[in-house]
Design a protein around this motif. Structure first.
Motif, PDB file in Angstrom:
ATOM      1  N   SER A   1      37.309 -30.455  13.022  1.00  0.00           N
ATOM      2  CA  SER A   1      37.892 -31.120  14.180  1.00  0.00           C
ATOM      3  C   SER A   1      37.220 -32.462  14.473  1.00  0.00           C
ATOM      4  O   SER A   1      36.011 -32.610  14.351  1.00  0.00           O
ATOM      5  N   GLU A   2      38.032 -33.424  14.860  1.00  0.00           N
ATOM      6  CA  GLU A   2      37.510 -34.728  15.258  1.00  0.00           C
ATOM      7  C   GLU A   2      37.300 -34.820  16.766  1.00  0.00           C
ATOM      8  O   GLU A   2      36.830 -35.844  17.264  1.00  0.00           O
ATOM      9  N   ALA A   3      37.634 -33.768  17.493  1.00  0.00           N
ATOM     10  CA  ALA A   3      37.478 -33.783  18.951  1.00  0.00           C
ATOM     11  C   ALA A   3      36.003 -33.875  19.323  1.00  0.00           C
ATOM     12  O   ALA A   3      35.165 -33.199  18.703  1.00  0.00           O
ATOM     13  N   PRO A   4      35.654 -34.657  20.329  1.00  0.00           N
ATOM     14  CA  PRO A   4      34.245 -34.782  20.734  1.00  0.00           C
ATOM     15  C   PRO A   4      33.727 -33.603  21.546  1.00  0.00           C
ATOM     16  O   PRO A   4      32.523 -33.439  21.716  1.00  0.00           O
ATOM     17  N   VAL A   5      34.643 -32.765  22.060  1.00  0.00           N
ATOM     18  CA  VAL A   5      34.255 -31.619  22.893  1.00  0.00           C
ATOM     19  C   VAL A   5      34.892 -30.358  22.328  1.00  0.00           C
ATOM     20  O   VAL A   5      36.104 -30.301  22.099  1.00  0.00           O
ATOM     21  N   LEU A   6      34.056 -29.347  22.088  1.00  0.00           N
ATOM     22  CA  LEU A   6      34.517 -28.053  21.602  1.00  0.00           C
ATOM     23  C   LEU A   6      34.205 -26.996  22.652  1.00  0.00           C
ATOM     24  O   LEU A   6      33.055 -26.869  23.075  1.00  0.00           O
ATOM     25  N   VAL A   7      35.212 -26.260  23.076  1.00  0.00           N
ATOM     26  CA  VAL A   7      35.002 -25.143  24.000  1.00  0.00           C
ATOM     27  C   VAL A   7      35.132 -23.860  23.186  1.00  0.00           C
ATOM     28  O   VAL A   7      36.212 -23.540  22.680  1.00  0.00           O
ATOM     29  N   VAL A   8      34.026 -23.141  23.051  1.00  0.00           N
ATOM     30  CA  VAL A   8      33.997 -21.951  22.209  1.00  0.00           C
ATOM     31  C   VAL A   8      34.168 -20.711  23.084  1.00  0.00           C
ATOM     32  O   VAL A   8      33.261 -20.320  23.830  1.00  0.00           O
ATOM     33  N   CYS A   9      35.341 -20.100  22.987  1.00  0.00           N
ATOM     34  CA  CYS A   9      35.627 -18.877  23.730  1.00  0.00           C
ATOM     35  C   CYS A   9      35.306 -17.699  22.811  1.00  0.00           C
ATOM     36  O   CYS A   9      36.143 -17.232  22.038  1.00  0.00           O
ATOM     37  N   GLY A  10      34.079 -17.279  22.897  1.00  0.00           N
ATOM     38  CA  GLY A  10      33.558 -16.211  22.071  1.00  0.00           C
ATOM     39  C   GLY A  10      32.179 -15.887  22.594  1.00  0.00           C
ATOM     40  O   GLY A  10      31.891 -16.120  23.767  1.00  0.00           O
ATOM     41  N   VAL A  11      31.305 -15.397  21.731  1.00  0.00           N
ATOM     42  CA  VAL A  11      29.956 -15.076  22.178  1.00  0.00           C
ATOM     43  C   VAL A  11      28.990 -16.163  21.706  1.00  0.00           C
ATOM     44  O   VAL A  11      29.344 -17.049  20.937  1.00  0.00           O
ATOM     45  N   HIS A  12      27.746 -16.074  22.177  1.00  0.00           N
ATOM     46  CA  HIS A  12      26.831 -17.214  22.096  1.00  0.00           C
ATOM     47  C   HIS A  12      26.550 -17.661  20.669  1.00  0.00           C
ATOM     48  O   HIS A  12      26.467 -18.872  20.394  1.00  0.00           O
ATOM     49  N   PHE A  13      26.390 -16.730  19.737  1.00  0.00           N
ATOM     50  CA  PHE A  13      26.054 -17.158  18.381  1.00  0.00           C
ATOM     51  C   PHE A  13      27.179 -17.995  17.777  1.00  0.00           C
ATOM     52  O   PHE A  13      26.945 -18.840  16.906  1.00  0.00           O
ATOM     53  N   MET A  14      28.421 -17.780  18.208  1.00  0.00           N
ATOM     54  CA  MET A  14      29.547 -18.567  17.706  1.00  0.00           C
ATOM     55  C   MET A  14      29.438 -20.013  18.163  1.00  0.00           C
ATOM     56  O   MET A  14      29.717 -20.947  17.387  1.00  0.00           O
TER      57      MET A  14
END
Length: 323
Positions: free
Chosen positions: A61-74
């Motif tokens: 992804s070229e997006a500057p912000v990633l929102v990871v909806c999962g658990v912390h290690f992800m």
């Protein structure tokens, strides 16, 4: 099925989804969701998949912000592969019982007992543990990783003992196994399989190799007690591919219940039944629409990994992605 795959009432979910869409556009962000998240989280995500797929998507992804909806290690994995990006997790307390079953000190001590061994860590581990590992893997590529290692090498596999046992039986390799488990998958017992097999004899059974029933399932398959044509030990993504391709109309799914949402959405004419309605991860279900909205709005709960540690962990992760 009485258990809901949703968390937020529909009207409130619609309002929050609109707010999230506006914030996502404002931040030029993408949202990654694991298969085990609530249905409304999966519905608004740019990508839904397993840990490996999430890591690959984040890296591309070229997006500057990633929102990871999962658990912390992800989120850690995304931060390691994309250190220049802002990586957010909507709830920093969303942990993983499997990842917590081994730390870097324990792994270093285990390695000292087996000099020269190759360390293969399931992706459900902390950055510190990945940094002490030679390879990472997911359930989808674990067997390929094992087979890529020279046959004369002892392999230390961690932390999931059920997946490790499955790999040892499948490959015949010299594998030492760490005694860790996911509290959700470990709760799937042989009795659940037997009960649902009796209730739904014509259904396809899809069983994750992390599950506490996997060793007995392999035994039943070998002895003919279970019909091999109707029983499949598959990674989460393997389950999804099988469900789409199979002519079967009814499936019993032995993994975390969140994946049923994606299966039903992709195959509306087929029936998907959980092995048991209790098989739900409390950590995955800590992520809600409201928390996603707040994280995007305030850029809160940023996940970073110290650069030297990240560089060491990246080698094992890149080997996983390459395979």
């Amino acid at each position: 099925m009485s258990v809901s795959l949703y968390h937020t009432p529909p009207e409130a979910a619609a309002v929050l989804a609109e707010e999230i869409a506006a914030l996502k556009a404002e931040r030029n962000a993408v949202i990654l969701a694991h298969n085990y998240e609530y249905g409304e989280i999966q519905d608004l995500a740019d990508y839904v998949g397993d840990s490996l797929g999430m890591a690959q998507y984040a890296a591309r992804s070229e997006a500057p912000v990633l929102v990871v909806c999962g658990v912390h290690f992800m989120a850690e994995t995304s931060a390691i592969l994309s250190p220049e990006k802002i990586v957010l997790i909507p709830d920093p307390e969303a942990g993983c019982s499997l990842a917590a079953s081994i730390n870097a000190d324990q792994l270093r001590a285990w390695k000292a007992e087996h000099p020269g061994a190759v360390v293969v860590s399931y992706v459900n581990t902390t950055a510190e543990v990945k940094a002490e590992s030679d390879y990472c893997c997911t359930s989808g590529n674990a067997e390929r990783v094992i087979r890529a290692i020279p046959e004369d090498k002892t392999i230390l596999f961690l932390p999931d003992m059920f997946l490790g046992s499955y790999l040892r039986q499948q490959t015949g390799r010299n594998i030492e196994i760490w005694a860790g488990e996911c509290h959700v998958h470990a709760a799937i017992r042989p009795a659940m399989v037997e009960r649902q097999r009796a209730a739904l004899p014509g259904a396809d059974f899809l069983i994750h190799p992390e599950c506490g029933c996997v060793s007995s399932t392999m035994h039943y398959l070998a002895t003919g007690a279970l019909n091999p044509e109707g029983t499949h030990i598959l990674s989460t993504e393997g389950m999804i591919r099988h469900a789409a391709a199979s002519p079967a109309q009814q499936f019993v799914v032995a993994t975390e219940i969140g994946v049923l949402h994606r299966m039903r959405k992709a195959n509306p004419s087929k029936e998907f039944v959980p092995i048991d309605e209790s098989i739900s991860c409390k950590y995955m279900k800590m992520i809600t629409l409201e928390k996603v909205r707040n994280s995007l709005r305030d850029l809160t709960h940023r996940v970073t990994v110290e650069p030297t540690l990240a560089a060491r962990a990246r080698t094992a992760i890149e080997r996983m992605v390459a395979l």
